[in-house]
Motif scaffolding. Structure first.
Motif, PDB file in Angstrom:
ATOM      1  N   LEU A   1       0.820  -1.209   0.000  1.00 46.26           N
ATOM      2  CA  LEU A   1       0.000   0.000   0.000  1.00 46.26           C
ATOM      3  C   LEU A   1       0.858   1.265   0.000  1.00 46.26           C
ATOM      4  CD1 LEU A   1      -2.798  -0.793   2.612  1.00 46.26           C
ATOM      5  CD2 LEU A   1      -2.866  -1.029   0.121  1.00 46.26           C
ATOM      6  N   GLN A   2       0.255   2.356  -0.439  1.00 49.52           N
ATOM      7  CA  GLN A   2       0.951   3.642  -0.412  1.00 49.52           C
ATOM      8  C   GLN A   2       1.300   4.002   1.033  1.00 49.52           C
ATOM      9  OE1 GLN A   2      -0.841   6.739  -2.848  1.00 49.52           O
ATOM     10  NE2 GLN A   2      -0.340   8.231  -1.269  1.00 49.52           N
ATOM     11  N   GLY A   3       2.515   4.437   1.234  1.00 50.75           N
ATOM     12  CA  GLY A   3       2.934   4.837   2.575  1.00 50.75           C
ATOM     13  C   GLY A   3       3.461   3.683   3.414  1.00 50.75           C
ATOM     14  N   SER A   4       3.448   2.476   2.858  1.00 50.01           N
ATOM     15  CA  SER A   4       3.914   1.327   3.644  1.00 50.01           C
ATOM     16  C   SER A   4       5.433   1.327   3.800  1.00 50.01           C
ATOM     17  CB  SER A   4       3.459   0.015   2.989  1.00 50.01           C
ATOM     18  OG  SER A   4       3.968  -0.085   1.678  1.00 50.01           O
TER      19      SER A   4
ATOM     20  N   LYS B   1       7.491   1.279   0.678  1.00 52.89           N
ATOM     21  CA  LYS B   1       8.029   0.594  -0.510  1.00 52.89           C
ATOM     22  C   LYS B   1       9.256   1.270  -1.087  1.00 52.89           C
ATOM     23  CE  LYS B   1       4.587   0.685  -3.214  1.00 52.89           C
ATOM     24  NZ  LYS B   1       3.741   1.305  -2.208  1.00 52.89           N
ATOM     25  N   THR B   2       9.141   2.575  -1.323  1.00 51.77           N
ATOM     26  CA  THR B   2      10.235   3.285  -1.972  1.00 51.77           C
ATOM     27  C   THR B   2      11.477   3.299  -1.081  1.00 51.77           C
ATOM     28  OG1 THR B   2       8.586   4.639  -3.059  1.00 51.77           O
ATOM     29  CG2 THR B   2      10.837   5.465  -3.142  1.00 51.77           C
ATOM     30  N   THR B   3      11.273   3.584   0.196  1.00 50.21           N
ATOM     31  CA  THR B   3      12.381   3.579   1.144  1.00 50.21           C
ATOM     32  C   THR B   3      13.030   2.190   1.193  1.00 50.21           C
ATOM     33  OG1 THR B   3      11.060   5.109   2.455  1.00 50.21           O
ATOM     34  CG2 THR B   3      13.006   4.212   3.523  1.00 50.21           C
TER      35      THR B   3
ATOM     36  N   LYS C   1      16.783   0.879   0.354  1.00 43.15           N
ATOM     37  CA  LYS C   1      17.567   0.190   1.392  1.00 43.15           C
ATOM     38  C   LYS C   1      18.123  -1.124   0.845  1.00 43.15           C
ATOM     39  CE  LYS C   1      15.116   1.761   5.585  1.00 43.15           C
ATOM     40  NZ  LYS C   1      14.120   1.356   6.596  1.00 43.15           N
TER      41      LYS C   1
ATOM     42  N   ARG D   1       1.465   9.080  -8.434  1.00 42.36           N
ATOM     43  CA  ARG D   1       1.900  10.086  -7.471  1.00 42.36           C
ATOM     44  C   ARG D   1       3.027  10.847  -8.156  1.00 42.36           C
ATOM     45  NH1 ARG D   1       4.673   9.693  -2.518  1.00 42.36           N
ATOM     46  NH2 ARG D   1       5.404   7.637  -3.144  1.00 42.36           N
TER      47      ARG D   1
ATOM     48  N   GLN E   1      11.266  10.877  -6.067  1.00 44.67           N
ATOM     49  CA  GLN E   1      11.663  10.431  -4.720  1.00 44.67           C
ATOM     50  C   GLN E   1      12.665   9.277  -4.835  1.00 44.67           C
ATOM     51  OE1 GLN E   1       8.418   8.800  -2.390  1.00 44.67           O
ATOM     52  NE2 GLN E   1       9.792   8.202  -0.740  1.00 44.67           N
TER      53      GLN E   1
ATOM     54  N   THR F   1       8.068  -2.890   7.799  1.00 48.29           N
ATOM     55  CA  THR F   1       8.709  -1.598   8.079  1.00 48.29           C
ATOM     56  C   THR F   1       8.253  -1.034   9.423  1.00 48.29           C
ATOM     57  OG1 THR F   1       6.967  -0.368   6.979  1.00 48.29           O
ATOM     58  CG2 THR F   1       8.836  -1.050   5.615  1.00 48.29           C
ATOM     59  N   ARG F   2       8.955  -0.007   9.860  1.00 47.42           N
ATOM     60  CA  ARG F   2       8.664   0.695  11.125  1.00 47.42           C
ATOM     61  C   ARG F   2       8.694  -0.230  12.333  1.00 47.42           C
ATOM     62  NH1 ARG F   2       4.747   3.311   7.948  1.00 47.42           N
ATOM     63  NH2 ARG F   2       5.606   5.221   7.104  1.00 47.42           N
TER      64      ARG F   2
ATOM     65  N   ASP G   1      10.978  -0.058  14.214  1.00 49.83           N
ATOM     66  CA  ASP G   1      11.698   0.780  15.173  1.00 49.83           C
ATOM     67  C   ASP G   1      10.757   1.530  16.098  1.00 49.83           C
ATOM     68  OD1 ASP G   1      11.148   1.867  12.499  1.00 49.83           O
ATOM     69  OD2 ASP G   1      11.799   3.775  13.315  1.00 49.83           O
TER      70      ASP G   1
ATOM     71  N   VAL H   1      14.039  -0.531  10.198  1.00 49.79           N
ATOM     72  CA  VAL H   1      14.123  -0.077  11.591  1.00 49.79           C
ATOM     73  C   VAL H   1      14.434   1.414  11.680  1.00 49.79           C
ATOM     74  CG1 VAL H   1      14.709  -2.342  12.537  1.00 49.79           C
ATOM     75  CG2 VAL H   1      16.541  -0.857  11.722  1.00 49.79           C
ATOM     76  N   GLY H   2      14.063   2.164  10.657  1.00 47.81           N
ATOM     77  CA  GLY H   2      14.301   3.602  10.670  1.00 47.81           C
ATOM     78  C   GLY H   2      14.161   4.157   9.268  1.00 47.81           C
ATOM     79  N   GLU H   3      14.244   5.477   9.148  1.00 45.85           N
ATOM     80  CA  GLU H   3      14.035   6.096   7.838  1.00 45.85           C
ATOM     81  C   GLU H   3      15.281   6.090   6.965  1.00 45.85           C
ATOM     82  OE1 GLU H   3      11.491   9.510   7.517  1.00 45.85           O
ATOM     83  OE2 GLU H   3      11.248   9.555   9.700  1.00 45.85           O
TER      84      GLU H   3
HETATM   85  P1  GDP Z   1       5.726   4.180  -0.101  1.00 47.25           P
HETATM   86  O1  GDP Z   1       4.590   5.123  -0.357  1.00 47.25           O
HETATM   87  O2  GDP Z   1       5.227   2.807   0.219  1.00 47.25           O
HETATM   88  O3  GDP Z   1       6.761   4.179  -1.151  1.00 47.25           O
HETATM   89  O4  GDP Z   1       6.384   4.675   1.279  1.00 47.25           O
HETATM   90  P2  GDP Z   1       7.726   5.510   1.518  1.00 47.25           P
HETATM   91  O5  GDP Z   1       8.906   4.676   1.233  1.00 47.25           O
HETATM   92  O6  GDP Z   1       7.628   6.828   0.843  1.00 47.25           O
HETATM   93  O7  GDP Z   1       7.673   5.680   3.107  1.00 47.25           O
HETATM   94  C1  GDP Z   1       6.671   6.428   3.752  1.00 47.25           C
HETATM   95  C2  GDP Z   1       7.259   7.069   5.008  1.00 47.25           C
HETATM   96  O8  GDP Z   1       7.660   6.050   5.912  1.00 47.25           O
HETATM   97  C3  GDP Z   1       8.517   7.893   4.739  1.00 47.25           C
HETATM   98  O9  GDP Z   1       8.453   9.052   5.521  1.00 47.25           O
HETATM   99  C4  GDP Z   1       9.655   6.983   5.185  1.00 47.25           C
HETATM  100  O10 GDP Z   1      10.787   7.704   5.606  1.00 47.25           O
HETATM  101  C5  GDP Z   1       9.010   6.233   6.320  1.00 47.25           C
HETATM  102  N1  GDP Z   1       9.600   4.909   6.550  1.00 47.25           N
HETATM  103  C6  GDP Z   1       9.795   3.892   5.656  1.00 47.25           C
HETATM  104  N2  GDP Z   1      10.353   2.817   6.259  1.00 47.25           N
HETATM  105  C7  GDP Z   1      10.517   3.149   7.562  1.00 47.25           C
HETATM  106  C8  GDP Z   1      11.046   2.453   8.726  1.00 47.25           C
HETATM  107  O11 GDP Z   1      11.462   1.279   8.687  1.00 47.25           O
HETATM  108  N3  GDP Z   1      11.029   3.138   9.900  1.00 47.25           N
HETATM  109  C9  GDP Z   1      10.555   4.412   9.997  1.00 47.25           C
HETATM  110  N4  GDP Z   1      10.577   5.013  11.191  1.00 47.25           N
HETATM  111  N5  GDP Z   1      10.055   5.085   8.955  1.00 47.25           N
HETATM  112  C10 GDP Z   1      10.031   4.476   7.746  1.00 47.25           C
END
Ligand code: GDP
Length: 310
Positions: free
Chosen positions: A108-111, A113-115, A119, A155, A161, A262-263, A265, A289-291
Motif C-alpha cells: 500500500l501507499q505509505g507502507s 516501498k520506496t524507502t 535500502k 503520485r 523520490q 517496516t517501522r 523501530d 528499523v528507521g528512515e
Molecule cells: P511508499 O509510499 O510505500 O513508497 O512509502 P515511503 O517509502 O515513501 O515511506 C513512507 C514514510 O515512511 C517515509 O516518511 C519513510 O521515511 C518512512 N519509513 C519507511 N520505512 C521506515 C522504517 O522502517 N522506519 C521508519 N521510522 N520510517 C520508515
C-alpha cells in the motif's frame, strides 16, 4: 526477557508451583494470558486463535522440569512455537537466476516501498562492505550491480523520490520519461538492465490507500511481464489488524515470495510479523528499523518472538 508475560503467568501459577506435569486447566489459564499478550502486540484476532489452538496440545501434559516453574515452562513452549511459526530461522533473499534478477516491491501507499527499495538496493550494491553490512549474509554477501526503477506514475513525486534516494545511496535509477505508463517503464527497465549488464533490477510499484482492483490488475500485468524472482510485500508493522487484509489481497493475486516489515523501530511490538506470516505462509525476510537507507535488518524470528511476548 518476557518480563510482562512472566509476571502475569507468575501470578497465575503461584498456586501451582511444584506440579509434575501441566494439566489442561493450568494450560488454559496460562493461555488466556498469552492470548492477551498477543492481542496487545497487535496480532490479528484469527491468527491469535489459530496460535492458541496449535500451541495448546503441545503444552498439555508437558513435564515441568525441575529447574523451572510451571509459568516458565509454558513460556518456553509458547516461545518455541512462536519462533517456529515465524519461520524458525533467517530467510534469505533468493537471487539465483540469470541476471538481471528482478525484485518486485508491492504494497500500500505509505507502507515504505520506496524507502525499502532504496535500502535493499544500497545493501546489495555494497556487498560485504558498507554501513551495517556485518548483519547480513546469504544473498547480501555478494556485491551486485543494481538498477532501480519507479513504476509509480500516479503520485507525481514518486519517481523523483526514488531518483533522490538513488543519488543518496549511489544506486543508479532508470531515467524518468514524462507520461510513460508503468508497463512501458517496466519494458524499458528490463531492456536497460540487460543491455547495461545489471545483476539486479528493483521495481518499485505504485501503491494506493486501500486495495483496489485497478491497482491489483496493474501489478499483476507488471509481474507477468517482469517475471520477478522475488516479489516482496512491504507492510507497515504499525497497521496491526489491517495488515492482514492487505497481505491476503496481495498474496491471493501475486506470487508473493517474502515480506518486508517496516517501522519495526517504533512502538509496535511486531505482532504484524506473525499475522503476515500466518496469513500468507510467506517468510518475513527483512525489517525496516528507521528512515535512513542503512536502517534495514534481516528478520530474526527469535528476536521478534521475544518482542511480541513482551
Ligand atoms: P511508499 O509510499 O510505500 O513508497 O512509502 P515511503 O517509502 O515513501 O515511506 C513512507 C514514510 O515512511 C517515509 O516518511 C519513510 O521515511 C518512512 N519509513 C519507511 N520505512 C521506515 C522504517 O522502517 N522506519 C521508519 N521510522 N520510517 C520508515
Amino acid at each position: 526477557m518476557f518480563e510482562g508475560l512472566s509476571k502475569r503467568l507468575g501470578d497465575v501459577f503461584d498456586k501451582l508451583r511444584g506440579r509434575g506435569a501441566l494439566s489442561e486447566a493450568d494450560v488454559d489459564m496460562a493461555l488466556r494470558e498469552v492470548r492477551t499478550a498477543l492481542l496487545e502486540a497487535d496480532v490479528a484476532l484469527p491468527v491469535v486463535r489459530q496460535f492458541i489452538d496449535s500451541v495448546r496440545p503441545k503444552a498439555i501434559g508437558a513435564d515441568v522440569i525441575r529447574s523451572v516453574t510451571p509459568g516458565q515452562m509454558v513460556i518456553k513452549i509458547v516461545n518455541d512455537h512462536l519462533v517456529e511459526m515465524l519461520g524458525g530461522t533467517v530467510a534469505d533473499l533468493d537471487l539465483n537466476a540469470i541476471p538481471p534478477v528482478v525484485i518486485l516491491m508491492v504494497g500500500l501507499q505509505g507502507s515504505g516501498k520506496t524507502t525499502s527499495s532504496a535500502k535493499i538496493a544500497y545493501r546489495l550494491s555494497q556487498g560485504p562492505q558498507g554501513m551495517a553490512a556485518e548483519m547480513f549474509g546469504g544473498a547480501f554477501s555478494t556485491k551486485r550491480k543494481v538498477l532501480m526503477a519507479s513504476l509509480d506514475t500516479r503520485r507525481p513525486a514518486a519517481q523523483h523520490q526514488l531518483a533522490v534516494l538513488g543519488e543518496q545511496t549511489g544506486v543508479p535509477t532508470l531515467p524518468i520519461v514524462p507520461l510513460e505508463m508503468p508497463l512501458a517503464i517496466t519494458r524499458r527497465a528490463l531492456e536497460t538492465a540487460r543491455r547495461e549488464g545489471y545483476d539486479v533490477l528493483i521495481l518499485d510499484t505504485a501503491g494506493r490507500l486501500s486495495i483496489d482492483e485497478e491497482l491489483m490488475t496493474e501489478v499483476k500485468e507488471i509481474s507477468d511481464l517482469a517475471k520477478p524472482k522475488e516479489t516482496l510485500l512491504v507492510a507497515d508493522a504499525m497497521t496491526g489488524q489491517d495488515a492482514v487484509n492487505v497481505a491476503k489481497a496481495f498474496n491471493d493475486r501475486l506470487a508473493v515470495t517474502g515480506i518486508v516489515l517496516t517501522r519495526v523501530d517504533g512502538d509496535s511490538r511486531g505482532g504484524a510479523a506473525l499475522s503476515m506470516r500466518a496469513v500468507t505462509g510467506r517468510p518475513v525476510k527483512l525489517i525496516g528499523v528507521g528512515e535512513k537507507f542503512d536502517q534495514l535488518e534481516p528478520f530474526h524470528p527469535d528476536r521478534i518472538a521475544s518482542r511480541i511476548l513482551g
